[in-house]
Scaffold this motif. Structure first.
Motif, mmCIF file in Angstrom:
data_model
loop_
_atom_site.group_PDB
_atom_site.id
_atom_site.type_symbol
_atom_site.label_atom_id
_atom_site.label_comp_id
_atom_site.label_asym_id
_atom_site.label_seq_id
_atom_site.Cartn_x
_atom_site.Cartn_y
_atom_site.Cartn_z
ATOM 1 N N UNK A 343 0.834 -1.207 0.000
ATOM 2 C CA UNK A 343 0.000 0.000 0.000
ATOM 3 C C UNK A 343 0.866 1.253 0.000
ATOM 4 N N UNK A 344 1.889 1.263 0.847
ATOM 5 C CA UNK A 344 2.798 2.415 0.864
ATOM 6 C C UNK A 344 3.509 2.587 -0.467
ATOM 7 N N UNK A 345 3.939 1.473 -1.066
ATOM 8 C CA UNK A 345 4.583 1.545 -2.373
ATOM 9 C C UNK A 345 3.644 2.064 -3.445
ATOM 10 N N UNK A 346 2.375 1.671 -3.369
ATOM 11 C CA UNK A 346 1.384 2.149 -4.341
ATOM 12 C C UNK A 346 1.170 3.649 -4.219
ATOM 13 N N UNK A 347 1.177 4.143 -2.977
ATOM 14 C CA UNK A 347 1.030 5.584 -2.759
ATOM 15 C C UNK A 347 2.199 6.337 -3.389
ATOM 16 N N UNK A 348 3.418 5.784 -3.235
ATOM 17 C CA UNK A 348 4.599 6.424 -3.823
ATOM 18 C C UNK A 348 4.499 6.419 -5.344
ATOM 19 N N UNK A 349 4.157 5.253 -5.908
ATOM 20 C CA UNK A 349 4.065 5.138 -7.369
ATOM 21 C C UNK A 349 3.002 6.063 -7.947
ATOM 22 N N UNK A 350 1.944 6.304 -7.173
ATOM 23 C CA UNK A 350 0.870 7.191 -7.640
ATOM 24 C C UNK A 350 1.258 8.660 -7.570
ATOM 25 N N UNK A 351 2.425 8.950 -7.006
ATOM 26 C CA UNK A 351 2.896 10.331 -6.927
ATOM 27 C C UNK A 351 2.162 11.176 -5.917
ATOM 28 N N UNK A 352 1.573 10.545 -4.891
ATOM 29 C CA UNK A 352 0.791 11.287 -3.902
ATOM 30 C C UNK A 352 1.652 11.914 -2.808
ATOM 31 N N UNK A 353 2.910 11.519 -2.733
ATOM 32 C CA UNK A 353 3.804 12.107 -1.743
ATOM 33 C C UNK A 353 3.864 11.295 -0.462
ATOM 34 N N UNK A 354 4.945 11.470 0.279
ATOM 35 C CA UNK A 354 5.139 10.702 1.509
ATOM 36 C C UNK A 354 4.100 10.989 2.598
ATOM 37 N N UNK A 355 3.616 12.227 2.756
ATOM 38 C CA UNK A 355 2.569 12.436 3.771
ATOM 39 C C UNK A 355 1.329 11.574 3.542
ATOM 40 N N UNK A 356 1.032 11.280 2.270
ATOM 41 C CA UNK A 356 -0.138 10.456 1.965
ATOM 42 C C UNK A 356 0.027 9.032 2.480
ATOM 43 N N UNK A 357 1.274 8.571 2.622
ATOM 44 C CA UNK A 357 1.503 7.234 3.184
ATOM 45 C C UNK A 357 1.000 7.182 4.621
#
Length: 387
Positions: A343-357
């Protein structure tokens, strides 16, 4: 609780397992750079380990049910030692991936069988505390072992860190050999009967809660090094210090969670998950500044591991008719680990930024809290009908 040699030996084994499980998270940038892969690809090493635990936990437990517990635990640590040696000798990404899977095969069975052994060497009203004492090795690993492995990885290379963990495996085997008593095999109605127990609603519900709770933790923790490096502009020394601080939080949470769970499992989970939601929401902002980030990381660690003893006790109680499959909860914990890392990797790949993790982690914790509240409401309703 007075010093109990079997618990100490189990804690040493848990310490080694904790180091090998969590150390790659602090070494992700170095591993990714050395092997020529991306951070999310390196994060799959965490997911592969977790999935190996998920598959290995029931497989190892069911196929070793007639082996005396003492020799089984020593043998499991031998697998741990072999896997880490393979990691130290890995020459490319895929050989390291295979080594991590081999290492993971011991994990679930060790903690599952170890939990039963730990609970058997203390008074009945101290069982959650005994399980927490074994898991203390896991939390202490995050204070000393993981930061040390991260430092070794930065200075001498990540392979050197795995070589050191191999030495820990040998030490754990010796400790278990000399300290563990010959614990009687648990009474069982057979493999098929134990598997049928896993299909019961309360058991599945307890396992599902473990998956969600651990997902909330690992969605963020898997990427703690790149988060601090990018958002906090942290140095290697600061990242190492934060790993130590997080480990201190885990240890404090483990101690409190074990004591509190002996009084009320549900209340412990409600308080811990509520605190985890709040701190992960706050971390989306506080990660920008070193001191506020440090405070959030400490509280985050406390809340994260306070849920572990009550989750383990919930499954042990729900599946007490299948004593050889208590390790399935450790598999569920690592399934949550894998889901969180993905899930964290998907957030990164989606370009949502680290706070979104951190937001994603808070959402998982919120789902866990809703599940606990739902289970507690249903239990009260069933009790009222029974009266």
């Amino acid at each position: 609780m007075r010093i109990n040699p079997p618990l100490v030996a189990l804690a040493i084994g848990a310490f080694g397992i904790g180091v090998t499980e969590f150390a790659p998270m602090g070494m992700l940038p170095g591993i990714a750079s050395d092997l020529g892969v991306s951070i999310p690809a390196a994060g799959l090493l965490v997911s592969a380990y977790a999935l190996g635990v998920l598959l290995g936990a029931p497989l190892m437990t069911l196929t070793t049910g007639k082996i005396p517990r003492r020799y089984l635990l020593i043998g499991l640590m031998a697998i741990f030692t072999l896997g880490n040696l393979m990691s130290a000798l890995a020459t490319d990404y895929y050989s390291l991936l295979i080594a991590r899977v081999v290492t993971s095969l011991n994990h679930g069975a060790f903690f599952g069988v170890g939990s039963i052994v730990a609970a058997s060497v203390v008074a009945p009203d101290k069982r959650a505390g005994a399980v927490a004492a074994m898991f203390m090795g896991l939390t202490l690993a995050t204070i000393g072992g993981v930061p040390l492995a991260t430092w070794f990885g930065e200075v001498f290379g990540w392979r050197t860190a795995f070589a050191g963990i191999t030495g820990l495996g040998v030490l754990a085997m010796l400790a278990l050999w000399f300290a563990l008593p010959n614990v009687p095999l648990p009474k069982s109605d057979g493999v098929l009967a134990e598997i049928r127990v896993l299909g019961r609603g309360p058991v599945l519900a307890a396992l599902a809660l473990t998956v969600i709770g651990s997902s909330a933790m690992f969605t963020v923790f898997t990427y703690i090094a790149p988060i601090l490096s990018s958002e906090t502009q942290a140095s290697t020394a600061f990242i190492t210090a934060m790993l130590v601080l997080y480990g201190i939080g885990l240890t404090l949470g483990n101690v409190w969670g074990g004591k509190a769970a002996d009084r009320s499992v549900d209340r412990t989970l409600i308080v811990s998950l509520s605190a985890l939601i709040l701190v992960l929401l706050a971390f989306t902002v506080l990660m920008r500044w070193p001191l506020p980030a440090a405070l959030a990381i400490l509280i985050w660690g406390i809340a994260s591991f306070a849920i572990v003893p009550p989750l383990q006790m919930r499954v042990m109680e729900a599946a007490k008719a299948a004593p050889n499959l208590a390790s399935v909860n450790i598999g569920a914990f690592n399934l949550g680990n894998a889901i969180g890392a993905a899930l964290g990797g998907a957030v990164i790949k989606a370009g949502l930024g680290y706070p979104a993790i951190s937001l994603a982690g808070a959402a998982m914790a919120g789902l866990g809290l809703l599940m606990v509240l739902g289970f507690a409401w249903r239990s009260r309703g069933a009790a009222a009908v029974a009266v």
